[in-house]
Design a protein around this motif. Sequence first.
Motif, PDB file in Angstrom:
ATOM      1  N   VAL A 107       0.850  -1.193   0.000  1.00 38.39           N
ATOM      2  CA  VAL A 107       0.000   0.000   0.000  1.00 38.39           C
ATOM      3  C   VAL A 107       0.886   1.244   0.000  1.00 38.39           C
ATOM      4  N   MET A 108       0.543   2.182  -0.870  1.00 41.35           N
ATOM      5  CA  MET A 108       1.220   3.474  -0.898  1.00 41.35           C
ATOM      6  C   MET A 108       0.288   4.539  -0.315  1.00 41.35           C
ATOM      7  N   MET A 109       0.820   5.386   0.564  1.00 44.51           N
ATOM      8  CA  MET A 109       0.083   6.538   1.085  1.00 44.51           C
ATOM      9  C   MET A 109       0.774   7.799   0.597  1.00 44.51           C
ATOM     10  N   VAL A 110       0.006   8.722   0.014  1.00 46.58           N
ATOM     11  CA  VAL A 110       0.560   9.956  -0.531  1.00 46.58           C
ATOM     12  C   VAL A 110       0.001  11.133   0.255  1.00 46.58           C
ATOM     13  N   GLY A 111       0.863  11.960   0.828  1.00 45.76           N
ATOM     14  CA  GLY A 111       0.420  13.112   1.595  1.00 45.76           C
ATOM     15  C   GLY A 111       1.455  14.205   1.575  1.00 45.76           C
ATOM     16  N   ASP A 112       1.155  15.322   2.261  1.00 50.06           N
ATOM     17  CA  ASP A 112       2.128  16.411   2.260  1.00 50.06           C
ATOM     18  C   ASP A 112       2.291  17.098   3.604  1.00 50.06           C
ATOM     19  N   GLY A 113       1.322  17.046   4.466  1.00 50.50           N
ATOM     20  CA  GLY A 113       1.359  17.870   5.666  1.00 50.50           C
ATOM     21  C   GLY A 113       2.015  17.186   6.849  1.00 50.50           C
ATOM     22  N   VAL A 114       2.257  17.982   7.898  1.00 48.42           N
ATOM     23  CA  VAL A 114       2.825  17.439   9.124  1.00 48.42           C
ATOM     24  C   VAL A 114       1.927  16.364   9.707  1.00 48.42           C
TER      25      VAL A 114
END
Length: 630
Positions: free
Chosen positions: A502-509
Motif C-alpha cells: 500500500v502506498m500513502m501519498v500526503g504532504d502535511g505534518v
Amino acid sequence: MRPVRALVRYPAITATVVVLALVLVLQAGEQPAAARWVATAYVGAFVVWTLVGMVRDVLRGHVGLDVLAVVAMVATLAVQEYVASLVIVLMLSGGEALEDFAARRARRDLTALLDRSPRTAHVVADPGSAGFDGVRDTPVDDVVVGDVLLVRPGEIVPVDGVLLDDGGTFDESSLTGESLPVGREVGAEVLSGAVNGTRAVRMRAVRGSADSQYQQIVALVEEAGRSRAPVVRLADRFAVPFTAVSLVLAGAAWTLSGDPVRFAEVLVLATPCPLLIAAPVAFLSGLSRAAKLGVIMKGGTVVEQLARLRSVAFDKTGTLTRGRPGLVAVRPVHGLAADELLLLAASAEQYSSHVFADSVRRAAADRGLVLLAADEAEEVATNGVAASIDGRRVVVGKPAYVRSVAPDTVATPLGPGQAAAYVAVDGRFAGAVVLADDARPESSAVVAWLRANGVEHVTMLTGDARATGESVARQVGIDEVHAELLPGEKVRLAAELRPRPVMMVGDGVNDAPVLAASDIGVAMGAKGATAAGDAADVVLLVDSLGGLVDAVSVGRHTLRTALTAIWLGIGLSIGLMLVAATGAIPAVTGALVQELVDLATILYALRALTGPPAGLTAAAEQEQPAPRMR
C-alpha cells in the motif's frame, strides 16, 4: 598515476596478478613443483579468507554465495589446474573493482546533487546598509536565522531565506523541476539550492542550514545511497537453487566422464558474481535515475515495493489539490464584522502549520488587515489552533474541535470543493471562513494511470469534511472516501487496506504518522513539508503528482532490469556449464569466459539508468505490468 592508485586501492588484485605472473614464470622455467606450492599457498590463503567472510554472512542471516567459488578453487587445485585457480581468485578480487566502477556510474546523478551542496555563505556585516560592504564568508552550517546574506550572480542560495532586494531571478530546476528561471519580488521566499540569476541580491535567512530545503534533499540522497537491503534478498532467493544446480551439473559431468577434471571445468563457470554485483548496480541505477527526475527514494527496498504496488491512498489537501485554497466568503454571526472575524482567525492561524492557515493569513493580508500577536497559542494537530489575542480566547479549526469549546457551533453551507475554518471567540461560535481548494490538473490523469497499471484499490483518507472530500474525489475519479479522520484513524485504515503493498501519498505534518506506517509513504516535498518528508519513503521534489508515475515506472523498470540481469547471468553460466561438461572448455578458458559473463550482466544492469521515457504521457504509453515473483 591513476593505474598506481588502482593498484593501491585493490591490493588483492595486485597480489593476485603478481602471484599469477610468478607461477607462469616458474612453469615456463620448468619448475612445476615450485609453481604448484606458490599457487596452492596463495589460493589456500584466499580460500580461508573467503570462508571467514562466508561465516560472517551466515551469522548475519545471509546465504554464503561464495561457496561455489570456494569449491571451484579447491577443485582446480585438486586436479592441478593452478593457473585456473589463480584466474578464479583474480576474477573474485576483480569483482570488487568492477562493482565500484559500476556503482560510481550508477550513482552519478545522486552524487551530482551532493557535489552541488553549498559550503559557504556571504554574511553582510551591516544589514542596515543598502550596499554590499562588510561581507564575510562563513561556513553554511554557521548561518543563523536572521542573518542577511549576499548571493552573487550564478551562486547557489545557501539557506532558505526572504528576498530583501526587488526583482531577483532564480533557476529552481534542481528543486522543482521547472526548467525556466522564475522571478521573485521583495519579500518572497527563496529556497536553498536555487541558482541566482545575473544580479547580486540580498536575503534574510529564515531557516538554518540543517532545516533548509536543499540540505534536506541532500540528506535524503545520502540515505538513499546507503541502502542495499533488497539486493541481499534478491541474491538469497537465487543463491541456493543456483548452487544446487551447479554442483549437480559438475557432479554429473565427473560421474559420466570418470574424469575429476570435468568437475573443476564446470564449476569455474558457476561463480556468483551476477548475483552479487548485477542486482546492486541495477538498484543504484534506479535510485540515480529517480533522483534525476526529482523523485528521491530512500533505498532499494522502496524500489522493490513500488514495483509491486497494488493499493494507493491519497490525502486531499495539498496532495490531490493544489494546497493553496482561496477565500470564498467570511460568514460572521452574533453581529461580528466580517473583517474582525477574519482578523481574529488569521491572527490565531499565525501559530498553525496547516495549509489552510496560510490561506487565511493571505486573505487577511489581501484586505490590508494587520495581524495581532497572541499572548499564548497552542496547535492541536489536524484539529485547529487556540490562541489568546487582545484579551480574547480565539479557537479556529474543524467544526468538531470548535464545537468542543463552543457548543452553539452550527455547520455552514458549502459548495463543491469548498472547506471552512470554523471560529469561536470566548466560548461562543463566531462564524466561519470559507475557502476553496481546486484539484490539481494532473490528479485525475494520475489516478487513471494507476488504475490502468495494476493498482487495484484507490482511496482517499482525509481529515476534511466529507462533503469536501467527496467533491474532490469525484473530480479526480476516486470512488472510496474516508473523511474527518484523525491521524490514528488514518494509520488504522492504511493498515487495513488490501491488497498489499500500500502506498500513502500526503504532504502535511499531520500525514507523517500514516506515511511512516504505510508500506510506501510518499511526501509532496516541493514545499518543504519537513515532518512528512522525514517519515516518507519517497519524496517528490517537483510540486506535481505526476512524480508518482515516474516513481512507479522507475521502480518497475529497475526491478525488471535487476531480475533480467540475474537470469541473464544464471542462464549464460548454466549454458556454458553444459558445454564444459563435454570437455569442450578447459578450466583456464572457462574462468576467463566467466569474467565476460559478469561484465555482460553488469552492463545490462546499468540499463536501469535509462529505461522507458519518463513522464505521465510517456509512461502510460510504455508501461508494462510489474514483474511478479513467488
